[in-house]
Design an enzyme around this catalytic site. Structure first.
Site, PDB file in Angstrom:
ATOM      1  N   GLU A 123       0.658  -1.122   0.068  1.00 24.55           N
ATOM      2  CA  GLU A 123      -0.058   0.041  -0.186  1.00 24.55           C
ATOM      3  C   GLU A 123       0.864   1.161  -0.032  1.00 24.55           C
ATOM      4  O   GLU A 123       0.174   2.420   0.066  1.00 24.55           O
ATOM      5  CB  GLU A 123      -0.888   0.211   1.352  1.00 24.55           C
ATOM      6  CG  GLU A 123      -2.161  -1.072   1.191  1.00 24.55           C
ATOM      7  CD  GLU A 123      -1.407  -2.573   1.793  1.00 24.55           C
ATOM      8  OE1 GLU A 123      -0.302  -2.323   2.284  1.00 24.55           O
ATOM      9  OE2 GLU A 123      -2.096  -3.484   1.705  1.00 24.55           O
ATOM     10  N   VAL A 124       2.152   1.329   0.021  1.00 22.84           N
ATOM     11  CA  VAL A 124       2.906   2.284   0.068  1.00 22.84           C
ATOM     12  C   VAL A 124       3.302   2.830  -1.129  1.00 22.84           C
ATOM     13  O   VAL A 124       3.548   2.218  -1.997  1.00 22.84           O
ATOM     14  CB  VAL A 124       4.363   1.916   0.624  1.00 22.84           C
ATOM     15  CG1 VAL A 124       5.203   3.195   0.984  1.00 22.84           C
ATOM     16  CG2 VAL A 124       4.005   1.426   2.361  1.00 22.84           C
TER      17      VAL A 124
END
Length: 125
Positions: A123-124
């Site tokens: 998700e980064v």
């Protein structure tokens, strides 16, 4: 036919850090939903891993770093990137973050016999 013999254990996430680390107990003390009674101790983990082994199940832990680490900020705000998103990641520009990650995974490798671990990080941005 598929045989499902792997438990992918997503142990920590942004809202809560229920893993009770021996080296960093403040993470669950300040980051777990409830620091007493709702944490995974080393003894709990060893028992789960042992019971899984008896049943032919491999346990792979997931500690989602650097993303989904908001709960770490409750005890170590100095490690956080302080992004505008509530799901702020830990700051990869800080040396102490790498020391923390190395120490954390060294501790985990004593609890999980699997040669695999899931780092997350999907998700980064």
């Amino acid at each position: 036919m598929n045989k499902l013999n792997v438990l992918h254990w997503h142990m920590t996430d942004s809202p809560s850090w229920p893993y009770q680390s021996d080296r960093y107990p403040e993470l669950s003390d300040k980051g777990a939903y409830r620091p007493t009674g709702m944490v995974y101790t080393a003894a709990n983990i060893r028992k789960i891993v042992q019971e899984a082994y008896y049943r032919g199940i491999r346990v792979i832990p997931e500690f989602d770093l650097p993303g989904h680490s908001h709960s770490i900020g409750h005890s170590h705000p100095e490690w956080m990137a302080h992004c505008p998103d509530w799901n702020e990641p830990i700051d990869p520009t800080k040396d102490e973050v790498y020391e923390f990650i190395e120490n954390l995974y060294q501790e985990l490798f004593t609890l999980f016999p699997s040669d695999m671990v899931h780092l997350g990080g999907d998700e980064v941005p």
